[in-house]
Design a protein around this motif. Structure first.
Motif, PDB file in Angstrom:
ATOM      1  N   GLU A   1       0.831  -1.209   0.000  1.00 64.88           N
ATOM      2  CA  GLU A   1       0.000   0.000   0.000  1.00 64.88           C
ATOM      3  C   GLU A   1       0.864   1.257   0.000  1.00 64.88           C
ATOM      4  OE1 GLU A   1      -3.443   2.122   2.783  1.00 64.88           O
ATOM      5  OE2 GLU A   1      -2.938   0.008   3.068  1.00 64.88           O
ATOM      6  N   ALA A   2       1.970   1.209   0.736  1.00 61.80           N
ATOM      7  CA  ALA A   2       2.848   2.374   0.833  1.00 61.80           C
ATOM      8  C   ALA A   2       3.675   2.587  -0.431  1.00 61.80           C
ATOM      9  CB  ALA A   2       3.780   2.223   2.034  1.00 61.80           C
ATOM     10  N   THR A   3       3.924   1.514  -1.183  1.00 64.82           N
ATOM     11  CA  THR A   3       4.751   1.622  -2.389  1.00 64.82           C
ATOM     12  C   THR A   3       3.924   1.540  -3.672  1.00 64.82           C
ATOM     13  OG1 THR A   3       5.155  -0.774  -2.349  1.00 64.82           O
ATOM     14  CG2 THR A   3       6.773   0.643  -1.251  1.00 64.82           C
ATOM     15  N   ASN A   4       2.605   1.437  -3.511  1.00 65.46           N
ATOM     16  CA  ASN A   4       1.702   1.292  -4.656  1.00 65.46           C
ATOM     17  C   ASN A   4       2.098   0.088  -5.508  1.00 65.46           C
ATOM     18  OD1 ASN A   4      -0.510   2.029  -6.277  1.00 65.46           O
ATOM     19  ND2 ASN A   4       0.770   3.238  -7.649  1.00 65.46           N
ATOM     20  N   ASP A   5       2.341  -1.011  -4.832  1.00 63.07           N
ATOM     21  CA  ASP A   5       2.792  -2.232  -5.499  1.00 63.07           C
ATOM     22  C   ASP A   5       1.722  -3.308  -5.397  1.00 63.07           C
ATOM     23  OD1 ASP A   5       4.516  -3.920  -6.855  1.00 63.07           O
ATOM     24  OD2 ASP A   5       6.233  -3.414  -5.591  1.00 63.07           O
ATOM     25  N   GLU A   6       1.963  -4.443  -6.024  1.00 59.37           N
ATOM     26  CA  GLU A   6       1.062  -5.586  -5.960  1.00 59.37           C
ATOM     27  C   GLU A   6       1.664  -6.662  -5.071  1.00 59.37           C
ATOM     28  OE1 GLU A   6      -0.578  -6.991  -9.734  1.00 59.37           O
ATOM     29  OE2 GLU A   6       0.406  -5.289 -10.698  1.00 59.37           O
ATOM     30  N   VAL A   7       0.814  -7.495  -4.487  1.00 61.39           N
ATOM     31  CA  VAL A   7       1.289  -8.605  -3.667  1.00 61.39           C
ATOM     32  C   VAL A   7       0.914  -9.932  -4.316  1.00 61.39           C
ATOM     33  CG1 VAL A   7       1.228  -7.350  -1.483  1.00 61.39           C
ATOM     34  CG2 VAL A   7      -0.813  -8.564  -2.252  1.00 61.39           C
ATOM     35  N   LEU A   8       1.751 -10.912  -4.101  1.00 61.32           N
ATOM     36  CA  LEU A   8       1.528 -12.237  -4.658  1.00 61.32           C
ATOM     37  C   LEU A   8       1.939 -13.273  -3.621  1.00 61.32           C
ATOM     38  CD1 LEU A   8       0.783 -13.902  -7.222  1.00 61.32           C
ATOM     39  CD2 LEU A   8       3.204 -13.812  -7.835  1.00 61.32           C
ATOM     40  N   SER A   9       1.048 -14.204  -3.325  1.00 61.54           N
ATOM     41  CA  SER A   9       1.313 -15.239  -2.331  1.00 61.54           C
ATOM     42  C   SER A   9       2.176 -16.348  -2.915  1.00 61.54           C
ATOM     43  CB  SER A   9      -0.013 -15.825  -1.827  1.00 61.54           C
ATOM     44  OG  SER A   9       0.198 -17.027  -1.125  1.00 61.54           O
ATOM     45  N   ILE A  10       3.293 -16.628  -2.262  1.00 66.75           N
ATOM     46  CA  ILE A  10       4.140 -17.740  -2.692  1.00 66.75           C
ATOM     47  C   ILE A  10       3.382 -19.053  -2.560  1.00 66.75           C
ATOM     48  CG2 ILE A  10       6.209 -19.070  -2.089  1.00 66.75           C
ATOM     49  CD1 ILE A  10       7.576 -16.448  -1.382  1.00 66.75           C
ATOM     50  N   ALA A  11       2.593 -19.176  -1.495  1.00 65.48           N
ATOM     51  CA  ALA A  11       1.808 -20.400  -1.301  1.00 65.48           C
ATOM     52  C   ALA A  11       0.848 -20.622  -2.461  1.00 65.48           C
ATOM     53  CB  ALA A  11       1.039 -20.327   0.013  1.00 65.48           C
ATOM     54  N   ASP A  12       0.209 -19.549  -2.945  1.00 61.34           N
ATOM     55  CA  ASP A  12      -0.703 -19.677  -4.082  1.00 61.34           C
ATOM     56  C   ASP A  12       0.052 -20.079  -5.339  1.00 61.34           C
ATOM     57  OD1 ASP A  12      -2.831 -19.017  -2.499  1.00 61.34           O
ATOM     58  OD2 ASP A  12      -2.986 -16.942  -3.188  1.00 61.34           O
ATOM     59  N   CYS A  13       1.238 -19.519  -5.531  1.00 62.74           N
ATOM     60  CA  CYS A  13       2.052 -19.889  -6.692  1.00 62.74           C
ATOM     61  C   CYS A  13       2.381 -21.378  -6.653  1.00 62.74           C
ATOM     62  CB  CYS A  13       3.343 -19.076  -6.716  1.00 62.74           C
ATOM     63  SG  CYS A  13       3.161 -17.335  -7.142  1.00 62.74           S
ATOM     64  N   LEU A  14       2.722 -21.882  -5.482  1.00 64.38           N
ATOM     65  CA  LEU A  14       3.072 -23.290  -5.348  1.00 64.38           C
ATOM     66  C   LEU A  14       1.861 -24.188  -5.578  1.00 64.38           C
ATOM     67  CD1 LEU A  14       5.393 -23.040  -2.212  1.00 64.38           C
ATOM     68  CD2 LEU A  14       6.088 -23.438  -4.580  1.00 64.38           C
TER      69      LEU A  14
END
Length: 246
Positions: free
Chosen positions: A20-33
């Protein structure tokens, strides 16, 4: 892009606050796996951050394996943030040998590994969360400026903790053996859903642990009835919910 791995939710919260502070996206490693894929958005990202919990003064083995195989040919800036009850030892330095880093930080969060330690007091939990908010704001500024800094609290006997104690912990402690459920299980399946490595399945209405356990304690803390235990060490220990301190 900010990758994160979490068991009890601390690292997810830090990742989302940072995003939120960097205006970035998040991605779960668990979801990728679970999905067996890494998005194109990640492979083409110019800046990649990783947020993960400390397990015995190092990153969880599933995180190390994931990052070791990750190909980021266009990445210009890599950083990592670890969440820990106190210190990280030399874990971040060890991780950087598998996943080169331009910057790294540690953020103290409430302790959750109750087989060996007690939960932090409510007062200390609130204090850690408030300090974490301030730390995340500072980290975000450094990330936006792509600063090459290393602000990781190693603590005492750092080399011993990471390079001697951690391998022993992985070899002799990390196992599904010892997890069991007391009377009072309501077959809700919350523990199975909470496990980040899909190591729990419901058998005849009760949880059964497989062989992929990483000792994150997500199942113990997520159980609404507080009936999941690890050996006899957690029976008189409290349970942690991050939401109680936000």
């Amino acid at each position: 892009m900010i990758l994160y791995f979490t068991g009890t939710g601390n690292s997810r919260w830090v990742a989302k606050q940072l995003a939120e502070a960097t205006n970035d996206e998040v991605l779960s490693i668990a979801d990728c796996l679970k999905q067996g894929v890494v998005t194109v958005g990640l492979t083409n990202a110019g800046t990649v951050g990783v947020v993960f919990p400390v397990h015995s003064w190092y990153a969880p083995r599933v995180v190390v394996d994931f990052l070791s195989q990750l190909q980021l040919p266009h990445c210009r800036y890599r950083y990592a943030v670890c969440t820990c009850g106190d210190d990280m030892g030399k874990g971040m330095n060890r991780l950087a040998k598998h996943f080169p880093l331009d910057a790294a930080w540690s953020v103290a969060m409430p302790n959750t590994y109750i087989p060996m330690f007690n939960l932090d007091s409510d007062e200390l939990c609130h204090k850690k969360i408030e300090n974490a908010r301030q730390a995340i704001a500072s980290i975000a500024e450094d990330v936006l400026g792509q600063k090459k800094v290393w602000k990781v609290h190693k603590g005492g006997a750092a080399w011993l903790k990471t390079y001697a104690i951690n391998p022993l912990f992985v070899r002799f402690t990390i196992s599904s053996k010892g997890f069991h459920v007391d009377e009072g299980c309501i077959s809700c399946g919350v523990c199975s859903k909470a496990c980040p490595v899909e190591n729990i399945r419901m058998v005849d209405g009760h949880p059964a642990w497989g062989e992929r356990c990483i000792h994150c304690m997500a199942c113990i803390h997520a159980c609404p009835q507080h009936v999941i235990q690890y050996r006899k060490t957690t029976q008189k220990k409290g349970r942690y919910r991050l939401a109680d301190y936000l």
